[in-house]
Write a protein that holds these residues in place. Structure first.
Motif, PDB file in Angstrom:
ATOM      1  N   LEU A  15       0.303  -1.572   0.088  1.00  0.00           N
ATOM      2  CA  LEU A  15       0.158  -0.039   0.178  1.00  0.00           C
ATOM      3  C   LEU A  15       0.698   1.129   0.062  1.00  0.00           C
ATOM      4  N   ALA A  16       2.340   1.354  -0.235  1.00  0.00           N
ATOM      5  CA  ALA A  16       2.514   2.019   0.012  1.00  0.00           C
ATOM      6  C   ALA A  16       2.986   3.573  -1.145  1.00  0.00           C
ATOM      7  N   LYS A  17       2.136   3.362  -2.253  1.00  0.00           N
ATOM      8  CA  LYS A  17       1.851   4.737  -3.249  1.00  0.00           C
ATOM      9  C   LYS A  17       0.908   4.644  -2.930  1.00  0.00           C
ATOM     10  N   ALA A  18      -0.868   3.806  -2.416  1.00  0.00           N
ATOM     11  CA  ALA A  18      -1.775   4.313  -3.129  1.00  0.00           C
ATOM     12  C   ALA A  18      -2.147   5.191  -1.617  1.00  0.00           C
ATOM     13  N   ALA A  19      -3.503   6.079  -2.079  1.00  0.00           N
ATOM     14  CA  ALA A  19      -4.236   7.283  -1.643  1.00  0.00           C
ATOM     15  C   ALA A  19      -5.059   6.249  -0.360  1.00  0.00           C
ATOM     16  N   PHE A  20      -5.571   7.262   0.410  1.00  0.00           N
ATOM     17  CA  PHE A  20      -6.914   6.545   1.234  1.00  0.00           C
ATOM     18  C   PHE A  20      -7.951   6.134   0.754  1.00  0.00           C
ATOM     19  N   ALA A  21      -8.191   6.911  -0.584  1.00  0.00           N
ATOM     20  CA  ALA A  21      -9.091   6.250  -1.468  1.00  0.00           C
ATOM     21  C   ALA A  21      -9.323   5.451  -2.485  1.00  0.00           C
ATOM     22  N   ASP A  22      -7.961   4.875  -2.075  1.00  0.00           N
ATOM     23  CA  ASP A  22      -7.548   3.851  -2.632  1.00  0.00           C
ATOM     24  C   ASP A  22      -7.914   2.042  -2.473  1.00  0.00           C
ATOM     25  N   VAL A  23      -7.975   2.005  -0.679  1.00  0.00           N
ATOM     26  CA  VAL A  23      -7.907   0.763   0.273  1.00  0.00           C
ATOM     27  C   VAL A  23      -9.197   1.226   0.356  1.00  0.00           C
ATOM     28  N   GLU A  24      -9.933  -0.433   1.302  1.00  0.00           N
ATOM     29  CA  GLU A  24     -11.010  -0.621   2.125  1.00  0.00           C
ATOM     30  C   GLU A  24     -10.649  -1.489   3.248  1.00  0.00           C
ATOM     31  N   PHE A  25     -11.646  -1.428   4.061  1.00  0.00           N
ATOM     32  CA  PHE A  25     -10.691  -2.404   5.365  1.00  0.00           C
ATOM     33  C   PHE A  25     -12.062  -3.453   5.630  1.00  0.00           C
ATOM     34  N   ALA A  26     -11.564  -4.932   4.956  1.00  0.00           N
ATOM     35  CA  ALA A  26     -11.973  -6.108   5.241  1.00  0.00           C
ATOM     36  C   ALA A  26     -11.849  -7.355   5.470  1.00  0.00           C
ATOM     37  N   GLY A  27     -12.098  -7.927   5.893  1.00  0.00           N
ATOM     38  CA  GLY A  27     -11.696  -9.384   6.799  1.00  0.00           C
ATOM     39  C   GLY A  27     -10.822  -9.218   7.589  1.00  0.00           C
ATOM     40  N   GLY A  28     -10.566  -8.044   8.513  1.00  0.00           N
ATOM     41  CA  GLY A  28      -9.483  -7.967   9.392  1.00  0.00           C
ATOM     42  C   GLY A  28      -8.180  -7.366   8.777  1.00  0.00           C
ATOM     43  N   ALA A  29      -7.713  -6.699   7.856  1.00  0.00           N
ATOM     44  CA  ALA A  29      -7.042  -6.244   6.439  1.00  0.00           C
ATOM     45  C   ALA A  29      -7.598  -5.038   5.941  1.00  0.00           C
ATOM     46  N   LEU A  30      -6.596  -4.250   5.935  1.00  0.00           N
ATOM     47  CA  LEU A  30      -6.317  -3.456   4.295  1.00  0.00           C
ATOM     48  C   LEU A  30      -5.844  -3.614   2.900  1.00  0.00           C
ATOM     49  N   ARG A  31      -6.833  -3.684   1.999  1.00  0.00           N
ATOM     50  CA  ARG A  31      -6.467  -3.957   1.424  1.00  0.00           C
ATOM     51  C   ARG A  31      -6.729  -2.844   0.388  1.00  0.00           C
ATOM     52  N   LEU A  32      -6.494  -2.800  -1.255  1.00  0.00           N
ATOM     53  CA  LEU A  32      -6.889  -1.965  -1.957  1.00  0.00           C
ATOM     54  C   LEU A  32      -8.012  -2.393  -3.258  1.00  0.00           C
ATOM     55  N   THR A  33      -8.752  -1.411  -3.285  1.00  0.00           N
ATOM     56  CA  THR A  33     -10.178  -1.905  -4.013  1.00  0.00           C
ATOM     57  C   THR A  33     -10.229  -2.599  -5.138  1.00  0.00           C
ATOM     58  N   THR A  34      -9.432  -2.270  -5.974  1.00  0.00           N
ATOM     59  CA  THR A  34      -9.228  -2.783  -7.101  1.00  0.00           C
ATOM     60  C   THR A  34      -8.237  -4.544  -6.772  1.00  0.00           C
ATOM     61  N   ARG A  35      -7.285  -4.453  -6.435  1.00  0.00           N
ATOM     62  CA  ARG A  35      -6.512  -5.574  -5.939  1.00  0.00           C
ATOM     63  C   ARG A  35      -6.517  -5.968  -5.057  1.00  0.00           C
TER      64      ARG A  35
END
Length: 741
Positions: free
Chosen positions: A540-560
């Motif tokens: 997630l080093a180059k991600a913006a906050f809008a690019d991530v979601e919180f799900a399944g006890g993790a942070l992940r890229l919405t698109t990947r």
């Protein structure tokens, strides 16, 4: 989402403890028990009090009365919450004055409850009796406008148009008087306070209250104790709905005894004493409606007179609803009080609306028959697209959908207009309907959230759960916000040391505390995102906050979604055992004040009436509710069902009778004060109309605690008329009234 209560197992297995179920630790002195001695007259003074026989009972430690109570700073304090009316709050054991029948005059404290109870019966009190007045109907002539108002109360608005002139010249008009008797709270849990005194003088108080912080504030100010010397807890409350908004008198009495004797003390009121500290006020209303031949309302006049006490001007929003529900150009509203020698009335589920909307909705039904018009069609004809009194748009209003969905589910289109036209066997069948409305409120709150290294989340706020499902709703909000399974979330409430929360009342807790919970979780998410970005080789080093979601006890890229970091990895990689955030939620009043904010409902009801005995069975109710986004459909449905049950009680059963010769409520127990029981309740169907209100709260939620009762009694009254052709304008609608010509 429909989730079972997270606290349900503790309740059904007896692990949940209530105010009267706590004891000092083994290294403390044993608990003392206090029993209240209730006064026997309605007005006067205590001439003498003889406690000698009580003190002679083995195990009795003290009899506390106004002549020997500990010093207090002041009971005459200004409450900082929405529940305090203008005037001076009742002050137990303050002086020799008697201001209502049943007020506490002494507290017997003993080593055992049995000794205290026996000794309380031996306390001799001599009185100087003064004339009293306890009848609203006999003293309406001295009604006055409220002089000092409680926070949260809005007086009736100024007259709009020329209502009296329009009513006088109207071709079609109706007029009626509507009477509502006194009702008393009867929650399952009796009011109790257990005061645990530590060796250093710190008081830990387990109190039946709708706000631990309100009780803590009251105790510390009245007794001059610093806030760090008093902790109030109420993790479980066995029903309240207004009865616990203000501290009841067992709380100061228990604290008095603990301070005077330097011991831990418990005081529990009896069921009879539950009738001695407030009630839904007796109310008399007059409604006049005028309409054009096509059903268009041309005038609404609604006036109410309600009781208050001699020491306070208790007020409710009774008539204002008539200026908000239906489109009309000419509206006049009036509200006055009559001071009586009773305890101050108190808020009781849907205060004001339970009476005021009832009178309006029965009057609307009467008008529909005068017009020869279907009752639902009349309401749709006068549907208000904007608030009629203030000209404000609604934040959201799906009342029309409530009408349509409720009518379809009920089968309203099959209803014959003519009263007395449906029968099965010996019973007459009637169908009635009514509208419901309640304020959609939001207040100020704080919350904290702590994410632990094992991935569990603890969210805290000094909220209260009176059985409404607060534990569960807040856990759901936090779990959704953080992308965690519900079992990984724990919500803490019911402790005055937790972040500030308002009193649980007015259907505001989800919109208020829930918004604070969502706010603190959003703040925590941003903190965790920053930590995740800085991890070595972070995906997630180059991600913006809008690019991530919180799900399944993790942070992940919405698109990947495969590019993720678990929350446990975030804390471990950052060298942290916990991450904590705090949040303060303030309503956007500048935005909210531009809108009328309310919940709405449509109630459809079927009754079956035995014409020879006047007995009424409420056999079917459909309640369609628009209350914003529903956080937990299961507990919300339970709230509406509970409100309908209470509405049936208001309509058919509940009334406290006063013997005005004595100035005393006589049916002061569950043997003679009738509440709805299982045999009285049949089919109740609840519909939640889709609605999402981001003006009221960031969650889109409103509240469902009060709206479930509003309109129910009116729908039953209207159904009785449809069955019998007899109009009953007072509650409860007992068989003698139903049979009356």
């Amino acid at each position: 989402m429909a989730v079972s209560r997270v606290d349900g197992r503790d309740k059904v297995t007896g692990q949940a403890r209530y105010a009267a179920e706590y004891f000092p630790e083994p290294d403390h002195e044993a608990l003392l028990y206090g029993v209240v001695v209730s006064g026997a007259i309605a007005k006067g003074r205590i001439a003498a009090l003889d406690a000698s026989a009580a003190l002679a009972v083995p195990g009795v430690v003290e009899v506390i009365w106004h002549g020997n109570r500990p010093r207090i700073r002041s009971f005459d304090i200004f409450y900082k919450d929405m529940t305090a009316p203008g005037g001076s709050p009742f002050r137990p054991l303050y002086d020799d004055k008697i201001v209502y029948s049943g007020q506490p005059v002494a507290l017997v404290v003993a080593e055992t409850f049995e000794a205290a109870r026996y000794a309380a019966a031996l306390v001799q009190v001599d009185y100087e009796v003064e004339p009293h007045e306890t009848s609203l109907l006999q003293h309406r002539g001295r009604a006055h406008k409220p002089s000092r108002l409680k926070a949260g109360y809005t007086p009736p608005p100024d007259q709009k148009g020329h209502a009296d002139e329009m009513w006088d010249k109207a071709a079609i008009r109706i007029e009626g008087e509507y009477y509502s008797g006194v009702e008393h709270h009867n929650p399952l849990e009796l009011f109790a306070s257990t005061v645990i005194r530590d060796a250093d003088g710190h008081l830990t108080i387990y109190d039946k209250t709708q706000s631990s912080q309100n009780s803590r504030w009251y105790v510390s100010h009245v007794f001059g104790l610093s806030k760090d010397k008093v902790t109030v807890r109420n993790p479980y409350v066995g029903g309240a709905f207004g009865s616990g908004l203000r501290p009841q008198y067992q709380l100061p009495l228990a604290v008095m005894a603990a301070l005077k004797l330097e011991r831990s003390v418990r005081v529990v009121l009896t069921r009879q004493q539950m009738f001695t500290f407030g009630h839904r006020p007796e109310t008399q209303q007059r409604v006049r409606l005028a309409a054009e031949p096509d059903g268009t309302l041309s005038a609404i006049i609604h006036e109410a007179v309600a009781e208050t006490s001699r020491i306070e001007d208790y007020v409710e929003v009774v008539v204002n609803w008539s200026g908000e529900l239906y489109a009309c150009e000419h509206i006049r509203l009036g509200y006055k009080l009559v001071a009586l020698d009773h305890a101050s009335p108190m808020d009781m589920r849907a205060p004001g609306a339970a009476h005021g909307v009832h009178a309006l909705e029965v009057a609307m039904d009467e008008l529909s028959y005068e017009l020869g018009m279907d009752p639902l069609a009349l309401r749709l004809k006068n549907y208000a697209e904007i608030d009629p009194t203030h000209g404000l748009p609604y934040s959201t209003k799906e009342l029309r959908a409530c009408y349509m969905q409720g009518a379809e589910r009920f089968g309203w289109h099959n209803r014959p207009l003519q009263p007395g036209s449906m029968r099965e066997g010996r019973e007459l069948i009637g169908w009635g309907m009514a509208t419901g409305m309640w304020d959609a409120m939001q207040m100020f709150a704080r919350a904290s959230a702590v994410l632990h290294a094992d991935g569990s989340l603890v969210v805290s706020s000094a909220a209260t759960d009176i059985g409404t499902g607060t534990y569960t709703a807040m856990s759901i909000i936090a779990a959704e916000a953080m992308g965690l399974p519900l079992e990984k979330v724990r919500f803490q409430l019911g402790d005055s040391t937790l972040p500030v929360a308002p009193i649980e009342g007015g259907s505001s807790h989800v919109a208020t505390v829930g918004s604070a919970v969502q706010g603190v979780c959003e703040k925590l998410r941003k903190t965790l995102f920053k930590l995740a970005k800085n991890l070595p080789d972070s995906p997630l080093a180059k991600a913006a906050f809008a690019d991530v979601e919180f799900a399944g006890g993790a942070l992940r890229l919405t698109t990947r979604p495969e590019a993720q970091v678990t929350l446990a990895q975030v804390l471990d990689g950052s060298g942290k055992r916990r991450v904590e955030e705090k949040y303060m939620m303030l309503p956007n009043m500048l935005k909210q004040m531009k809108y009328q904010r309310a919940t709405h409902s449509a109630v459809f009801c079927e009754v079956r009436v035995d014409p020879e005995f006047g007995t009424v069975r409420v056999t079917r109710v459909v309640s369609a509710v628009a209350a914003g986004r529903i956080i937990n459909a299961k507990t919300a449905r339970s709230q509406i069902i509970g409100g309908v049950v209470w509405g049936i009680g208001q309509a058919m059963h509940e009334e406290t009778h006063c013997d005005h010769r004595l100035g005393r409520f006589m049916n002061h127990d569950l043997g003679e004060y009738h509440v709805s029981v299982n045999a009285d309740i049949h089919d109740i169907d609840v519909i939640f109309v889709q609605e999402d209100d981001r003006i009221v709260s960031r969650l889109g939620a409103k509240g469902v605690g009060e709206i479930g009762q509003v309109g129910v009694a009116a729908a039953i009254s209207n159904a009785i008329f449809h069955a019998t052709g007899r109009r009953v304008r007072s509650t409860p609608m007992t068989p003698d009234k139903v049979m009356r010509p």
